[in-house]
Design an enzyme around this catalytic site. Structure first.
Site, mmCIF file in Angstrom:
data_model
loop_
_atom_site.group_PDB
_atom_site.id
_atom_site.type_symbol
_atom_site.label_atom_id
_atom_site.label_comp_id
_atom_site.label_asym_id
_atom_site.label_seq_id
_atom_site.Cartn_x
_atom_site.Cartn_y
_atom_site.Cartn_z
ATOM 1 N N ASN A 144 5.773 1.232 -41.433
ATOM 2 C CA ASN A 144 5.033 2.410 -40.702
ATOM 3 C C ASN A 144 3.571 2.612 -41.188
ATOM 4 O OD1 ASN A 144 6.411 3.023 -43.568
ATOM 5 N ND2 ASN A 144 5.108 4.526 -43.552
ATOM 6 N N GLN A 172 11.003 2.824 -37.747
ATOM 7 C CA GLN A 172 9.670 2.211 -36.980
ATOM 8 C C GLN A 172 10.101 1.472 -36.010
ATOM 9 O OE1 GLN A 172 6.570 3.710 -36.980
ATOM 10 N NE2 GLN A 172 6.999 5.332 -38.669
ATOM 11 N N CYS A 316 -0.441 11.507 -50.404
ATOM 12 C CA CYS A 316 -1.175 12.633 -51.161
ATOM 13 C C CYS A 316 -0.146 13.255 -52.058
ATOM 14 C CB CYS A 316 -1.493 13.558 -49.852
ATOM 15 S SG CYS A 316 -2.475 15.028 -50.626
HETATM 16 N N1 PLP Z 1 11.214 5.494 -42.848
HETATM 17 C C1 PLP Z 1 10.112 5.199 -42.205
HETATM 18 C C2 PLP Z 1 9.606 3.738 -41.892
HETATM 19 C C3 PLP Z 1 9.406 6.124 -41.663
HETATM 20 O O1 PLP Z 1 8.390 6.089 -40.836
HETATM 21 C C4 PLP Z 1 10.047 7.589 -41.807
HETATM 22 C C5 PLP Z 1 9.157 8.874 -40.948
HETATM 23 O O2 PLP Z 1 8.022 8.700 -40.921
HETATM 24 C C6 PLP Z 1 10.997 7.814 -42.409
HETATM 25 C C7 PLP Z 1 11.684 6.745 -42.885
HETATM 26 C C8 PLP Z 1 11.779 9.277 -42.722
HETATM 27 O O3 PLP Z 1 12.508 9.409 -41.452
HETATM 28 P P1 PLP Z 1 12.694 11.065 -41.161
HETATM 29 O O4 PLP Z 1 11.233 11.758 -40.625
HETATM 30 O O5 PLP Z 1 13.479 10.965 -39.763
HETATM 31 O O6 PLP Z 1 13.477 11.558 -42.208
#
Ligand code: PLP
Length: 375
Positions: A144, A172, A316
């Site tokens: 991500n 992602q 953060c």
């Molecule tokens: N995993 C990844 C790679 C993500 O980018 C995100 C959210 O940004 C999540 C998990 C978490 O997903 P959710 O926001 O649906 O809880």
């Protein structure tokens, strides 16, 4: 949200019926849920029965990591090792750390190379020694922060060879890449990353694989995830998945061109900028860049004031900015990591957005550099 998802969700919001009720309204709501499940399963290349709806990616990841570890551990107390890539999202990273801190898991972070790709040679070394001590391997489909795509097929082959379940966070990747969930044992996806609503997602769980639920209650979703199903969100999620799959090739090619243009122009226009992540195997809409000699936070705020919204490359915690674990795992030094930003493009992004960024970025970088790097 994509208009298809808004339409499907709003059509359901006024409807009566709990999908678990036996009366006509319940059966109607159940039909919506099951058709949605089938749609999502077909895009992911699995059967509908493998899809467990959750409140989002975070819950799906927690359910997989904690649930698989606990089930495997209680069946065989010798399975204590959890192998997780060092670049996982916190939705995986934190449950893994939690298992290490409270439930005796022996956590091993899988090394990545300078592009953020998991070192499959080192994974293999860790597996061959004593595969029967490994409860779970978890490697995300695509990162991500820097957008790097993981060698998931190779990782899956190694895990299958050694009889170890593999979880992959594909939050992602869905809607951006070809995601075949049948290649892994469990897979997390989320609605809001594909133009669906927030607060809904799914865990794809291979049949026959047992896990310990996080939530106990009404026994919905094969007893894996209790709680009344949110039919409107599920309908919106499925509509978004179908829409994003049907235009994926054209949309991602367009976004990729815009992103490549953005990176090429920034690197040409501004000195001291480095692109992070894999330049070939990556998510089409992410550009991750390090700017020498300036604080990412300062640059982010200067850009925000100019109407350009981006994200920093650092997590953060309690108000104290820290360098991103992803960038550190890739070998960046803390100062460079703190001077990094992620620019994300999506289905609504236009050439004019890229042009606007290029108009304001050189001045913002110059100002941020005058203020100096993060201390
Ligand atoms: N995993 C990844 C790679 C993500 O980018 C995100 C959210 O940004 C999540 C998990 C978490 O997903 P959710 O926001 O649906 O809880």
């Amino acid at each position: 949200m994509r208009p298809e998802a808004v339409a499907a969700m709003t059509a359901e919001l006024g409807a009566v019926g709990n999908p678990s009720s036996l009366h006509a309204s319940g059966r109607r709501a159940r039909r919506v849920v099951e058709e949605s499940r089938e749609a999502i399963a077909s895009v992911l290349g699995v059967s509908a029965g493998d899809v467990v709806f959750t409140s989002g990616g975070t819950e799906a990841d927690n359910l997989a990591v904690k649930g698989l570890y606990r089930a495997r551990r209680s069946a065989d107390s010798g399975r204590t090792r959890v192998l997780a890539s060092a670049v996982e999202h916190h939705a995986v990273l934190d449950p893994v750390e939690h298992l290490g801190a409270t439930e005796g898991a022996e956590v091993e972070w899988l090394e990545v190379d300078h592009l953020g790709r998991v070192r499959t040679d080192l994974l293999e070394k860790r597996l061959v020694g004593d595969p029967s001590s490994v409860a779970l391997v978890t490697v995300m489909w695509a990162n991500n922060e820097v957008g790097t795509t993981q060698p998931i097929a190779e990782v899956a082959a190694l895990c299958a060879e050694h009889g170890v379940p593999l979880h992959s966070d594909a939050v992602q990747a869905l809607g951006q890449l070809d995601v075949d969930a049948s290649t892994v044992d469990s897979l997390a996806v989320s609605g809001h990353k594909v133009g669906g609503p927030h607060g809904v997602g799914a865990l794809v769980l291979k049949r026959g694989l047992t896990l310990e639920p996080l939530l106990h209650g009404g026994g919905q979703e094969r007893d894996v995830r209790s709680g009344t199903l949110d039919a409107p969100s599920i309908a919106g999620f499925a509509a978004a998945v179908l829409a994003s799959e049907s235009d994926r090739a054209v949309r991602t090619a367009r976004v990729r061109r815009l992103r490549d243009d953005l990176v090429a122009r920034i690197v040409a226009d501004i000195e001291g900028v480095t692109r992070n992540g894999d330049p070939h195997d990556n998510l089409p809409g992410i550009a991750h860049l390090s700017f020498d000699g300036c604080a990412g936070d300062a640059l982010l705020l200067l850009l925000d004031a100019a109407g350009v919204e981006c994200s920093r490359g650092s997590a953060c915690s309690a108000g104290v900015p820290r360098p991103s674990h992803v960038l550190l795992a890739m070998g960046l030094d803390p100062a460079t990591a703190m001077g990094s930003l992620r620019f994300s493009l999506g289905h609504t992004s236009q050439q004019s957005d890229v042009d606007r960024l290029l108009e304001v970025l050189p001045g913002a970088v110059a100002r941020a550099r005058r203020a100096g790097p993060s201390r």
